[in-house]
Structure formats: structure tokens, C-alpha cells
Design a protein around this motif. Structure first.
Motif: not given
Length: 129
Positions: A89-98
Motif C-alpha cells: 500500500a506504500a507503493g513498494n515492491e514486495v518480495a519476501v520469504d515466508l
């Protein structure tokens, strides 16, 4: 339950997350279930709290997508490794390990423990300066 039934539950549950549907996610949990995103949030307990927690997750990353990297399934659990992607929602790319560890009881999710890459998630959710 057997391993095939647990795998079927995983597939249905994962589809609910892919559809970004908090009500369907919560419906697959036991009434006393716990969902704990281990990133400084307290556990959500019970279907309504779990529905709210899932909705809050989708509010943070409205186009959240999961890419399954590895899955192990047993009679009463599954463990999965994924990458979450999208745009926050902040406009940043998300690429996160889970990594998820899920306990199952009577065909429903009893406990879901999700572990994320905290620094990467914080960076993705922080508005640009």
C-alpha cells in the motif's frame, strides 16, 4: 486425517489466500484456531480474529501473491516455504520469504505459524521518503 486429506486442505486453503478472501480463509480454521504471523504481532485466535488479521494483511499488500517453493505434508501438518510478492500500500515492491508451519485437526487448520523475512517486510511496508 491422512496425508492426502491434508494435502487437499492445503490446496483449498492456499486457494483462499490466492483469492485474497479472508472469510473463506477463516472458515477453514477450527473455532479455537490460532494464526500467528511471527513479525511482532500477537497471535489471532478464533475465526473472527483470523478473518480480521487476513484482511489487514491484504490491506497492506492488496495484490499479494504466493509462490510455493517447497511443501512437506503429513497426516496432521504441513510445512511450506514460499515467496510473497506484490506491491505494498506504500507503493513498494514486495518480495519476501515466508515459511509456514500449520497444524491440522479434523480437516481444519488448528494452528498456523508464519515466519517472514522481517527486514524485507519492513522495507516493503515503509513509505518512501
Amino acid at each position: 486425517m491422512d496425508t492426502n486429506a491434508t494435502r487437499d486442505l492445503f490446496d483449498r486453503y492456499h486457494a483462499c489466500w490466492e483469492a485474497r478472501d479472508p472469510a473463506r480463509i477463516a472458515a477453514l480454521h477450527t473455532p479455537d484456531s490460532i494464526f500467528h504471523l511471527h513479525s511482532s504481532q500477537p497471535p489471532a485466535q478464533g475465526r473472527e480474529a483470523i478473518r480480521t488479521a487476513a484482511a489487514e494483511t491484504f490491506a497492506l499488500v492488496p495484490d499479494l501473491t504466493f509462490h510455493l517453493l517447497a511443501l512437506r505434508v503429513g497426516d496432521d501438518f504441513w510445512a511450506a516455504r514460499m515467496t510473497m510478492t506484490g506491491t505494498s500500500a506504500a507503493g513498494n515492491e514486495v518480495a519476501v520469504d515466508l515459511a509456514d508451519f500449520v497444524l491440522v485437526r479434523d480437516g481444519e487448520v488448528l494452528e498456523k505459524h508464519s515466519y517472514v523475512d522481517g527486514p524485507a517486510m519492513t522495507a516493503a511496508l515503509t513509505p518512501p521518503s
